[in-house]
Design an enzyme around this catalytic site. Structure first.
Site, PDB file in Angstrom:
ATOM      1  CE  LYS A 131       0.063 -17.703  -1.943  1.00 13.09           C
ATOM      2  NZ  LYS A 131      -0.401 -16.323  -1.711  1.00 13.09           N
ATOM      3  CB  SER A 206       2.736 -14.521  -2.632  1.00 15.02           C
ATOM      4  OG  SER A 206       1.479 -14.513  -1.970  1.00 15.02           O
ATOM      5  CB  ALA A 228       0.373  -6.435  -0.588  1.00 16.63           C
ATOM      6  CB  SER A 230      -0.791 -12.381  -2.822  1.00 15.84           C
ATOM      7  OG  SER A 230       0.297 -11.715  -2.239  1.00 15.84           O
TER       8      SER A 230
END
Length: 563
Positions: A131, A206, A228, A230
Site C-alpha cells: 500500500k 483505503s 476503520a 481499510s
C-alpha cells in the site's frame, strides 16, 4: 483601482499556486508511467529469454502451492516474479482499473540476492504488493497528497524489512484515497481506482489499490492497513480475504498516517497493518512469516508471540456469537442473507450459534470512534490541505469538517445519523482529554468482553459493509463503517471472507430498503449498493485480542463451508 489591483494579485497568486500543484501531479504521473514501462520491459525481456515459462500455470497456483513449488525448486523465483509483473500489464489490470502507482525497481536486485541465500524463508520467492503509505526505500509515500511527493524514503518500514527477510519480494506500490480518511480509492495525483469485477463500482478503501490488484490477478499477497475498515472493506468489495490484527501484533508506525498527528488520531483509534489475499491459508502463512524473530528484533514493542499453528489447524467445535445487524445502519439484503446462510452452514457443521448484540453501538460510533478521530475538531486535517487540492470524492466530508464551529453545532442538533461527525468535528481538542477518551474506551471494552464471556463465546460472526458501492458514495456515508470501526475501537482481530454473491432476489428486496431512520443517509446507502448483481458478498469474523490464529481458524471454517 487599488482594490481591483489587489484582488487581481490575489487571484493571480492562487492561480500560480494551483498551477504549481498541477505541475507536481503531472510530474508524479510521468514518473509512475516510466516506472510501469520499466516493469513491462523487464517482464517482456524475461519472457523472450525464457519462452518455456508457463505463466498461466504460475498464475493459477494458490500462494501455499506456489511456496511449495518454489522451495522444492520446480519453480524459480524469477518465473514467479516476472509472471506477476507481466500479469499487471498483460491482462491490462493497471490500465483498466488504475491500481498500481509505482514499480519497486529494487525487486530485481533483491531477486539476485535471494538466489544466493542458503536459507529459504517462509515466503521465499513470493511477490508482494504494498500500500502507498507503507515506506519502501527509494520511493515516495504520498498519502495521495501533493505535499509529500518529493519525500523519498531512506529506508524500508519494519514490515517490508521482515517480508524481505522471509524471502518475499515487494514489487509494486498501490493506490489509495487522498488522506486515507475515505473508503473509496481516489486522489488527484493518480486518479480513481476501479473495481476489477465491475468498473462502475468502487474497490473500497483505503487499501483499495491492493484490493483491485489482487482481485484482478496482478498480485497474490498484499499488505494494507486498517483504521476503520481499510483492509476489510476493500476485501468485501473485491471478494477477497483480509485480516485486521490486534494493534501492535504487527508493527504499525503512527506517522505512516501522514496527515494526522499521532496524538489526535492513532492513540484514539488503533490502526494496524495486515495481509490481503485470495484465500485464508495465504493470510495465515503471511502472519506466520511476519511473527518471527526478525520482527521482534527490529521492533521490541511488538510482543514476541509466534504464530500458534495448533490453534489455526484445530477442528474443535466453536461457540459462535452472531448478529445480522448492528442497530446503527440497517444491513443491505445481501449482507443480512450472507449471515443467515453462514449461520446455518456453521450450525449444520456442529458449531453452536448464540445470538449476540453489540452493546451501545450508537455510543461507540458517535463518541468512541468519531470523537477519537476528530478530537481536535478536524482542524489538523483541514490544515493539511493547505497547498493541496481536495479530491472531489472527499469534498462532501471535507466541507463538513471546515464549517464554522457554531454552524456544525446547530446542524448536529438537526441531522441524523451524521450527527456524530458534525458534533465531534465541532469539538475542540482541549475540551476532550485523550486520557479520558482512552479510559472510556477501556470501560466499553471491559463491558463488551464481559458480555462475550457471559455467553462463553469463542468468536463472533457479523456483517461487513457491502456489496461494492457505486462511485462517489463512500465519502458521503462515513457513518456506514459502523460494522468495521467497532472492532478498531475495541482493538479486536477481525477478518473478512467472501461467502456468496448478490442475487436477483437481493436486488428486488433492496427496492424496499428503508433503513433504521428513513433519512437521506439510509436512502444514500440504498443508492450506493444497487446494481451489484453477481458481485461478492462477505461476512466478518472476530476474535478476542491477540487471538489472530483463532480468528483465522474461524475464517477458514467459514471459507470451507461456503465454497
Amino acid at each position: 483601482a487599488l482594490l481591483c489591483s489587489s484582488a487581481a494579485a490575489v487571484v493571480l497568486l492562487k492561480w500560480l499556486a494551483r498551477r504549481q500543484i498541477q505541475q507536481k501531479m503531472e510530474e508524479a504521473r510521468r514518473t509512475r508511467d516510466l516506472a510501469l514501462e520499466r516493469m513491462e520491459k523487464a517482464a517482456h525481456r524475461f519472457k523472450q529469454e525464457n519462452p518455456s515459462t508457463q505463466t498461466a500455470h504460475v498464475l493459477s497456483l494458490t500462494m501455499v502451492e506456489l511456496v511449495e513449488k518454489l522451495k522444492e525448486g520446480s519453480l524459480s523465483p524469477e518465473s514467479v516474479l516476472y509472471s506477476y509483473m507481466g500479469k499487471v500489464k498483460a491482462l491490462e489490470v493497471t490500465r483498466e482499473v488504475n491500481c498500481v502507482i509505482d514499480f519497486i525497481h529494487g525487486c530485481e536486485d533483491q531477486l539476485q540476492k535471494l538466489k544466493k541465500q542458503k536459507e529459504k524463508g517462509l515466503l521465499y520467492g513470493i511477490p508482494v504488493s504494498i500500500k502507498d503509505h507503507i515506506n519502501c526505500k527509494g520511493h515516495v509515500s504520498s498519502g495521495g497528497m501533493v505535499k509529500f511527493l518529493g519525500q523519498v524514503k531512506e529506508e524500508d518500514s519494519v514490515i517490508v524489512q521482515v517480508l524481505k527477510s522471509q524471502g518475499a519480494i515487494p514489487f509494486v506500490k498501490t493506490n489509495i484515497p487522498q488522506t486515507m480518511i475515505n473508503y473509496d480509492c481516489s486522489n488527484l495525483i493518480f486518479g480513481q481506482t476501479l473495481n476489477p469485477l465491475n468498473h462502475q463500482k468502487s474497490p473500497g478503501g483505503s487499501s483499495g489499490g491492493e484490493g483491485a490488484l489482487i482481485a484482478g490477478g496482478g498480485s497474490i499477497l498484499g499488505i494494507g492497513s486498517d483504521v476503520a475498515g481499510s483492509i476489510r472493506l476493500p476485501s468485501s468489495f473485491c471478494g477477497l480475504c483480509g485480516l485486521k490484527p490486534t494493534g501492535n501484533r504487527i508493527r504499525y508506525i503512527p506517522t505512516s498516517i501522514l496527515f494526522f498527528h499521532p496524538l489526535t488520531f492513532v492513540l484514539a483509534v488503533t490502526g494496524m497493518m495486515g495481509p490481503m489475499a485470495r484465500d485464508v491459508d495465504s493470510l495465515a502463512l503471511c502472519m506466520k512469516a511476519l511473527l518471527c524473530e526478525e520482527m521482534f528484533r527490529l521492533d521490541p514493542t511488538v510482543p514476541p508471540i509466534p504464530f500458534d499453528e495448533e490453534v489455526y489447524t484445530s477442528s474443535k467445535p466453536l461457540r459462535i456469537g452472531y448478529y445480522e445487524g448492528d442497530g446503527y445502519f440497517q444491513p443491505s439484503p445481501s449482507m443480512k442473507r450472507a449471515i443467515q446462510q453462514t449461520r446455518k452452514l456453521l450450525q449444520d457443521a456442529g458449531h453452536t450459534l448464540v445470538p449476540f448484540a453489540p452493546p451501545k453501538i450508537d455510543y461507540v460510533v458517535d463518541e468512541l470512534f468519531t470523537r477519537g478521530i476528530f478530537s481536535d475538531g478536524a482542524a489538523h486535517l483541514v490544515d493539511c490541505f493547505k497547498g493541496d487540492i481536495v479530491d472531489p470524492n472527499l469534498k462532501s466530508q471535507f466541507n463538513t469538517y471546515r464549517l464554522p464551529v457554531l454552524v456544525k453545532r446547530i446542524l448536529a442538533i438537526i441531522l441524523k445519523p451524521i450527527v456524530s461527525v458534525l458534533h465531534h468535528a465541532a469539538s475542540i481538542s482541549a475540551s476532550h482529554s485523550m486520557d479520558a477518551h482512552a479510559h472510556l474506551q477501556q470501560v466499553y471494552r471491559t463491558e463488551f468482553i464481559a458480555k462475550w464471556r457471559k455467553l462463553r463465546l469463542d468468536v463472533i460472526l457479523c456483517p461487513v459493509l457491502g456489496p461494492a458501492f457505486n462511485h462517489g458514495y463512500a465519502g458521503k456515508l462515513f457513518a456506514a463503517t459502523s460494522y468495521t470501526n467497532l472492532y478498531n475501537v475495541l482493538n479486536f482481530p477481525a477478518g473478512v471472507v467472501p461467502v456468496s454473491t448478490v442475487t436477483r432476489a437481493d436486488e428486488e428486496e433492496l427496492k424496499h430498503y428503508r433503513g433504521h431512520y428513513g433519512d437521506p443517509w439510509d436512502k444514500r446507502l440504498k443508492e450506493a449498493v444497487e446494481g451489484a448483481m453477481g458481485l461478492p458478498v462477505a461476512v466478518q469474523c472476530v476474535a478476542l485480542p491477540w487471538q489472530e490464529e483463532l480468528c483465522l481458524r474461524f475464517m477458514k471454517e467459514v471459507e470451507t463451508l461456503a465454497h
